[in-house]
Design a protein around this motif. Structure first.
Motif, PDB file in Angstrom:
ATOM      1  N   GLU A  67      10.456  -8.934  -3.091  1.00  0.00           N
ATOM      2  CA  GLU A  67       9.160  -8.458  -2.151  1.00  0.00           C
ATOM      3  C   GLU A  67       9.596  -7.541  -1.034  1.00  0.00           C
ATOM      4  O   GLU A  67      10.380  -8.035  -0.120  1.00  0.00           O
ATOM      5  N   LEU A  68       8.867  -6.560  -0.906  1.00  0.00           N
ATOM      6  CA  LEU A  68       9.017  -5.759   0.309  1.00  0.00           C
ATOM      7  C   LEU A  68       7.862  -4.982   0.490  1.00  0.00           C
ATOM      8  O   LEU A  68       7.022  -4.551  -0.304  1.00  0.00           O
ATOM      9  N   GLU A  69       7.646  -4.495   1.856  1.00  0.00           N
ATOM     10  CA  GLU A  69       6.463  -3.602   2.311  1.00  0.00           C
ATOM     11  C   GLU A  69       7.359  -2.495   3.016  1.00  0.00           C
ATOM     12  O   GLU A  69       8.332  -2.304   3.451  1.00  0.00           O
ATOM     13  N   THR A  70       6.753  -1.019   2.909  1.00  0.00           N
ATOM     14  CA  THR A  70       7.163   0.053   3.724  1.00  0.00           C
ATOM     15  C   THR A  70       5.853   0.974   4.139  1.00  0.00           C
ATOM     16  O   THR A  70       5.074   0.864   3.527  1.00  0.00           O
ATOM     17  N   THR A  76       0.842   2.354   3.775  1.00  0.00           N
ATOM     18  CA  THR A  76       1.668   1.223   3.352  1.00  0.00           C
ATOM     19  C   THR A  76       1.706   0.763   2.114  1.00  0.00           C
ATOM     20  O   THR A  76       0.666   0.920   1.527  1.00  0.00           O
ATOM     21  N   VAL A  77       2.813   0.796   1.299  1.00  0.00           N
ATOM     22  CA  VAL A  77       2.955   0.490  -0.085  1.00  0.00           C
ATOM     23  C   VAL A  77       3.797  -1.038   0.020  1.00  0.00           C
ATOM     24  O   VAL A  77       4.819  -1.127   0.315  1.00  0.00           O
ATOM     25  N   ALA A  78       3.217  -1.847  -0.808  1.00  0.00           N
ATOM     26  CA  ALA A  78       3.891  -3.149  -1.015  1.00  0.00           C
ATOM     27  C   ALA A  78       4.654  -2.876  -2.510  1.00  0.00           C
ATOM     28  O   ALA A  78       3.923  -2.635  -3.399  1.00  0.00           O
ATOM     29  N   PHE A  79       5.836  -3.301  -2.485  1.00  0.00           N
ATOM     30  CA  PHE A  79       6.299  -3.465  -3.819  1.00  0.00           C
ATOM     31  C   PHE A  79       7.065  -4.944  -4.335  1.00  0.00           C
ATOM     32  O   PHE A  79       7.196  -5.678  -3.195  1.00  0.00           O
ATOM     33  N   GLY A  91       8.220  -4.532 -12.249  1.00  0.00           N
ATOM     34  CA  GLY A  91       7.898  -4.262 -11.139  1.00  0.00           C
ATOM     35  C   GLY A  91       6.279  -3.740 -10.826  1.00  0.00           C
ATOM     36  O   GLY A  91       6.053  -3.032 -11.788  1.00  0.00           O
ATOM     37  N   SER A  92       5.856  -3.797  -9.434  1.00  0.00           N
ATOM     38  CA  SER A  92       4.589  -3.518  -9.212  1.00  0.00           C
ATOM     39  C   SER A  92       4.571  -2.916  -8.102  1.00  0.00           C
ATOM     40  O   SER A  92       5.576  -3.066  -6.920  1.00  0.00           O
ATOM     41  N   TRP A  93       3.531  -2.084  -7.763  1.00  0.00           N
ATOM     42  CA  TRP A  93       3.077  -1.688  -6.355  1.00  0.00           C
ATOM     43  C   TRP A  93       1.742  -1.811  -5.954  1.00  0.00           C
ATOM     44  O   TRP A  93       0.872  -1.942  -6.918  1.00  0.00           O
ATOM     45  N   ASP A  94       1.369  -1.676  -4.591  1.00  0.00           N
ATOM     46  CA  ASP A  94       0.243  -1.762  -4.137  1.00  0.00           C
ATOM     47  C   ASP A  94       0.006  -1.156  -3.118  1.00  0.00           C
ATOM     48  O   ASP A  94       0.906  -1.301  -1.891  1.00  0.00           O
ATOM     49  N   GLY A  95      -0.750   0.056  -3.146  1.00  0.00           N
ATOM     50  CA  GLY A  95      -0.949   1.024  -1.790  1.00  0.00           C
ATOM     51  C   GLY A  95      -2.053   0.237  -0.906  1.00  0.00           C
ATOM     52  O   GLY A  95      -3.241   0.241  -0.733  1.00  0.00           O
ATOM     53  N   ALA A  96      -1.452  -0.653  -0.070  1.00  0.00           N
ATOM     54  CA  ALA A  96      -2.040  -1.692   0.675  1.00  0.00           C
ATOM     55  C   ALA A  96      -3.127  -0.781   1.898  1.00  0.00           C
ATOM     56  O   ALA A  96      -4.032  -1.378   2.252  1.00  0.00           O
ATOM     57  N   VAL A  97      -2.591   0.107   2.570  1.00  0.00           N
ATOM     58  CA  VAL A  97      -3.035   0.789   3.565  1.00  0.00           C
ATOM     59  C   VAL A  97      -2.741   2.333   3.426  1.00  0.00           C
ATOM     60  O   VAL A  97      -1.592   2.576   3.177  1.00  0.00           O
ATOM     61  N   SER A  98      -3.988   3.105   3.697  1.00  0.00           N
ATOM     62  CA  SER A  98      -3.859   4.544   3.483  1.00  0.00           C
ATOM     63  C   SER A  98      -4.339   5.233   4.847  1.00  0.00           C
ATOM     64  O   SER A  98      -4.957   4.831   5.537  1.00  0.00           O
ATOM     65  N   PHE A 183       2.950   9.568  -9.766  1.00  0.00           N
ATOM     66  CA  PHE A 183       1.593   8.587  -9.656  1.00  0.00           C
ATOM     67  C   PHE A 183       1.210   9.034  -8.376  1.00  0.00           C
ATOM     68  O   PHE A 183       1.888   9.433  -7.338  1.00  0.00           O
ATOM     69  N   ASN A 184      -0.219   8.956  -8.283  1.00  0.00           N
ATOM     70  CA  ASN A 184      -0.882   9.099  -6.848  1.00  0.00           C
ATOM     71  C   ASN A 184      -1.355   7.852  -6.684  1.00  0.00           C
ATOM     72  O   ASN A 184      -1.978   7.305  -7.283  1.00  0.00           O
ATOM     73  N   LEU A 185      -1.772   7.647  -5.155  1.00  0.00           N
ATOM     74  CA  LEU A 185      -2.519   6.368  -4.768  1.00  0.00           C
ATOM     75  C   LEU A 185      -4.140   6.663  -5.015  1.00  0.00           C
ATOM     76  O   LEU A 185      -4.663   5.554  -4.605  1.00  0.00           O
ATOM     77  N   GLU A 186      -4.598   7.630  -5.179  1.00  0.00           N
ATOM     78  CA  GLU A 186      -5.920   7.766  -5.464  1.00  0.00           C
ATOM     79  C   GLU A 186      -6.156   7.073  -6.865  1.00  0.00           C
ATOM     80  O   GLU A 186      -7.167   6.662  -7.222  1.00  0.00           O
ATOM     81  N   MET A 187      -5.347   7.562  -8.013  1.00  0.00           N
ATOM     82  CA  MET A 187      -5.726   7.418  -9.473  1.00  0.00           C
ATOM     83  C   MET A 187      -4.901   5.940  -9.687  1.00  0.00           C
ATOM     84  O   MET A 187      -5.466   5.390 -10.493  1.00  0.00           O
ATOM     85  N   MET A 188      -3.955   5.778  -9.121  1.00  0.00           N
ATOM     86  CA  MET A 188      -3.149   4.624  -9.359  1.00  0.00           C
ATOM     87  C   MET A 188      -2.578   3.711  -8.009  1.00  0.00           C
ATOM     88  O   MET A 188      -1.464   3.552  -7.785  1.00  0.00           O
ATOM     89  N   ARG A 189      -3.694   3.195  -7.152  1.00  0.00           N
ATOM     90  CA  ARG A 189      -3.173   2.568  -6.203  1.00  0.00           C
ATOM     91  C   ARG A 189      -2.351   1.454  -6.234  1.00  0.00           C
ATOM     92  O   ARG A 189      -1.446   0.923  -5.523  1.00  0.00           O
ATOM     93  N   LYS A 190      -2.755   0.539  -7.357  1.00  0.00           N
ATOM     94  CA  LYS A 190      -2.016  -0.349  -7.891  1.00  0.00           C
ATOM     95  C   LYS A 190      -1.502  -0.302  -9.413  1.00  0.00           C
ATOM     96  O   LYS A 190      -2.483   0.259 -10.071  1.00  0.00           O
ATOM     97  N   SER A 191      -0.311  -0.444  -9.685  1.00  0.00           N
ATOM     98  CA  SER A 191       0.134  -0.127 -10.957  1.00  0.00           C
ATOM     99  C   SER A 191       1.525  -1.003 -11.215  1.00  0.00           C
ATOM    100  O   SER A 191       2.068  -1.891 -10.127  1.00  0.00           O
ATOM    101  N   ALA A 192       2.027  -0.990 -12.377  1.00  0.00           N
ATOM    102  CA  ALA A 192       3.149  -1.772 -12.444  1.00  0.00           C
ATOM    103  C   ALA A 192       4.221  -0.852 -13.758  1.00  0.00           C
ATOM    104  O   ALA A 192       3.507  -0.109 -14.319  1.00  0.00           O
TER     105      ALA A 192
END
Length: 751
Positions: A67-70, A76-79, A91-98, A183-192
């Protein structure tokens, strides 16, 4: 083509590269690399801690959870990555802060292989396929990418974004050495996504799809709760994140830090030893790999080089000889004789080298130096000689003068001599285990001679403390925590040891809220707060802690461990910083620009905290302490298998390989623990009020003898084991239980 096929299977998918979010299947050299693009800044990030903000989260040694965030331009995106199969990863990602419209912030999965094999994206099946040798790697995503581009390299992908933006479509390709799923964070803010390896394309695709669709693995429990909560978790995470692949030497190793840019690889001798010690808490193979990396710096002259990197090799000097100590500790923890055999020759040669090259007057005490070999930076200088202590700019060196004739500094170095004495002592133990009895006697004699000279020559009676000393003159004024190293080496007399404790708690020198400063608080150098001039160093604190325990100063050792825990957690809990060193006034980690934020030996601070509960002590062996406070700790390695310990309501339970082997309400310390297929033994420290030890799994009919202090002892039986009553005692008690082997008992080769 296939790459590194001998890596242990469960570690094959892991964060091997300098890009922590990049998942690599090392045997095939296949990479899945997240690349971020911000339209706001028109920049990309491949998530490299040397250049980008990264908060490194939990990381198991085998990569089963990462787990990490960048942060990139305020977004901010969490992986995370998980695996339940050695050949598949999810694997997965989450656009936590835009910080900008998600349509303009792009996350790309770049799929490539080190051999340059062509990846093929199949839009109909939403699958990317790579063939490497005879094997296939399939990557599938939860949602189809917005579009797919092809590039020759990751850098070319980044340049495409930075030069052309995200609207550009001329690089669309379904086949390329680097297939970029955008991918972009509008259409795929969270995905895997999921990736899988198999020996046919269809099997790889099916395995990846099953991995993506499968249930998430069970949540990972905290490795340590209650007393010193989070300590074992922190040790694990620091080790796992700093374990990377050294492509130059084709080896895995735990780097001093994955952040420093010191070439393609960098090995400091002592730092690598501590990496081995810390890795050994969890994984014997990784500990062995790190010891092998340290021993690989052995020179034809006999010394183990101070540092070897892809750019330089300081073969003219070494560092404190701590190798035999770490080898012995790993043997205590694993019970594996091979831990000793693999390193013995290099360590023995290194010990002899010190006396042949750093005792210019043949007095029997060592000075730091730099030999006339090699072409290393700083060779033949006072600074180069200082490097042998690792404390390069320490005020303890301010009065030392470099002598070109002997190629040594003018002082007897206290820390170096204590390390050499301890090294000889540990080599004696190692040699005895390996059946080298003549060598064992010789090393023991060296250790005894060194201890005597340290006690007699480096003790400053006027100040009541040990210190560096001019070979032909008086004591050096400045002090450091190496003044306590004679406890570690066993050189201090009882009277000297008692006086050392006064300095340990003196707030004008070494005491205070944040300890131990590497210049006393009343030294002008303390105010410098630069590296070894005033700051706190985890490796030094760990050595002092070991020394306190050796002399039975358990209260002082526990206080130091507690202070080190609080110091570490101050920056770890909030910012996940594991600092190379710390401010001795504020406890801050990153107040000084020369400090690395994720250094391997920072984990020695929480290791002391775990050691207050369970440790593998150089002198008392496997040791467990129950002070009655609730806690849980584990899993970790032990000579008898995977160890977990819990204390609840004052009662301690020990499990090995998921089987309970002992419960006790005794609130004391157990040492010299041995748990084998036909015997269990331990030394019980003094106890107040008495209590019981229950040994489940020992059937009544299998008990051959129960002895307490050498005499037969009474015990009671039940349906699931035996109970031994332990009376109140102001003295140590020695317990031995002998029984016939059963399936319930773990086999062991406890040293």
């Amino acid at each position: 083509m296939p790459k590194h096929t001998t890596i242990p299977l469960m570690r094959a998918w892991n964060s091997w590269s300098e890009r922590p979010a990049e998942m690599v299947f090392l045997p095939l050299g296949v990479r899945i690399t997240p690349v971020l693009y911000s339209t706001r800044s028109k920049t990309t990030s491949a998530i490299e801690p040397r250049h980008n903000p990264v908060r490194l989260g939990r990381h198991t040694i085998d990569g089963s959870l990462i787990e990490l965030e960048t942060d990139h331009t305020g977004t901010t995106v969490a992986f995370s990555a998980t695996k339940t199969d050695p050949f598949a990863v999810r694997g997965s990602w989450d656009g936590a802060v835009s910080a900008e419209w998600g349509l303009r912030f792009w996350l790309t999965l770049a799929i490539s292989s080190d051999g340059g094999e062509i990846g093929v994206y199949d839009a109909g099946r939403n699958t990317t396929l790579l063939k490497v040798g005879t094997r296939f790697v399939a990557v599938v995503t939860a949602e189809a990418p917005v579009h797919v581009t092809g590039h020759e390299t990751i850098d070319a992908l980044r340049a495409d974004f930075e030069e052309n933006g995200y609207f550009y479509t001329a690089t669309r390709r379904n086949e390329a050495p680097v297939v970029a799923l955008r991918f972009n964070l509008e259409m795929m803010r969270k995905s895997a996504y999921a990736a899988a390896v198999a020996d046919s394309a269809e099997l790889a695709i099916a395995k990846a799809e099953a991995c993506l669709a499968g249930d998430a693995p069970a949540a990972m429990s905290d490795a340590q709760t209650g007393v010193f909560a989070g300590s074992l978790d922190a040790v694990r995470d620091v080790v796992a994140w700093n374990t990377i692949w050294d492509d130059t030497n084709a080896r895995p190793y735990t780097a001093v830090t994955r952040i420093w840019n010191l070439g393609k690889f960098a090995v400091w001798y002592n730092d690598q030893l501590f990496a081995a010690l810390l890795a050994g808490v969890f994984d014997a193979d990784l500990a062995r790999e790190n010891m092998a990396t340290a021993m690989a710096s052995a020179t034809p002259q006999g010394n183990i080089a101070c540092i070897v990197t892809s750019n330089d090799a300081w073969v003219d000097r070494s560092q404190h000889p701590n190798g035999a100590l770490v080898a012995w500790q790993l043997y205590q923890r694993t019970g594996e004789r091979s831990m000793l055999a693999a390193s013995y020759e290099a360590l023995a040669r290194n010990q002899r080298w010190w006396w042949e090259n750093r005792d210019p007057d043949a007095f029997g005490l060592l000075s730091c130096g730099t030999s006339d070999v090699g072409e290393g930076l700083y060779k033949g200088t006072a600074f180069g000689a200082r490097n042998e202590t690792g404390m390069d700019n320490s005020a303890t060196h301010d009065e030392a003068v470099y002598d070109p004739a002997t190629r040594t500094l003018s002082t007897f170095d206290l820390g170096l001599n204590c390390a050499a004495a301890l090294d000889a002592e540990m080599l004696s133990k190692i040699a005895a285990v390996l059946g080298k009895h003549d060598a064992a006697r010789k090393f023991a004699a060296i250790a005894e001679r060194s201890r005597k000279l340290i006690s007699e020559t480096l003790w400053d009676e006027s100040r009541g403390i040990f210190a560096n000393r001019q070979r032909n003159g008086g004591f050096v004024r400045s002090l450091s925590p190496t003044s306590f190293y004679p406890l570690l080496s066993g050189a201090a007399t009882p009277q000297q040891a008692s006086r050392l404790l006064e300095h340990l708690s003196d707030k004008a020198t070494f005491g205070g809220d944040f300890v131990l400063p590497n210049a006393t608080r009343d030294d002008p150098a303390f105010a410098d707060n630069v590296y070894w001039r005033g700051r706190i160093w985890p490796n030094v604190n760990y050595m002092v802690w070991l020394g306190l325990r050796r002399y039975g100063f358990n209260a002082q050792a526990s206080k130091l461990a507690s202070q080190c825990y609080e110091l570490f957690m101050k920056s770890w809990c909030k910012d996940r910083i594991a600092s190379e060193n710390y401010n001795a006034v504020t406890g801050d980690a990153m107040d000084q620009g020369d400090t690395d934020p994720f250094y391997i030996w920072a984990a020695l601070l929480p290791l002391m905290a775990t050691g207050e509960i369970v440790d593998f002590d150089p002198w008392t062996g496997w040791t467990v302490r129950n002070d009655g406070r609730d806690l849980s700790i584990g899993p970790m390695l032990s000579p008898a298998g995977t160890l977990n310990i819990a204390v609840e309501g004052g009662a301690l339970t020990m499990t090995l390989n998921d089987r309970t082997v002992m419960t006790t309400d005794l609130q004391t310390t157990f040492s010299q623990i041995h748990i084998g297929g036909t015997a269990l033994a331990c030394v019980i420290a003094p106890v107040t009020g008495g209590g019981t030890i229950d040994l489940p799994g020992i059937a009544t009919g299998t008990v051959a003898a129960v002895r307490l202090n050498g005499a037969g002892a009474a015990y009671t039986t039940s349906h699931d084991g035996i109970r031994v009553d332990i009376a109140e005692s102001a003295q140590e008690q020695h317990l031995q239980v002998y029984f016939s082997p059963t399936e319930a008992r773990p086999a062991s080769t406890t040293p």
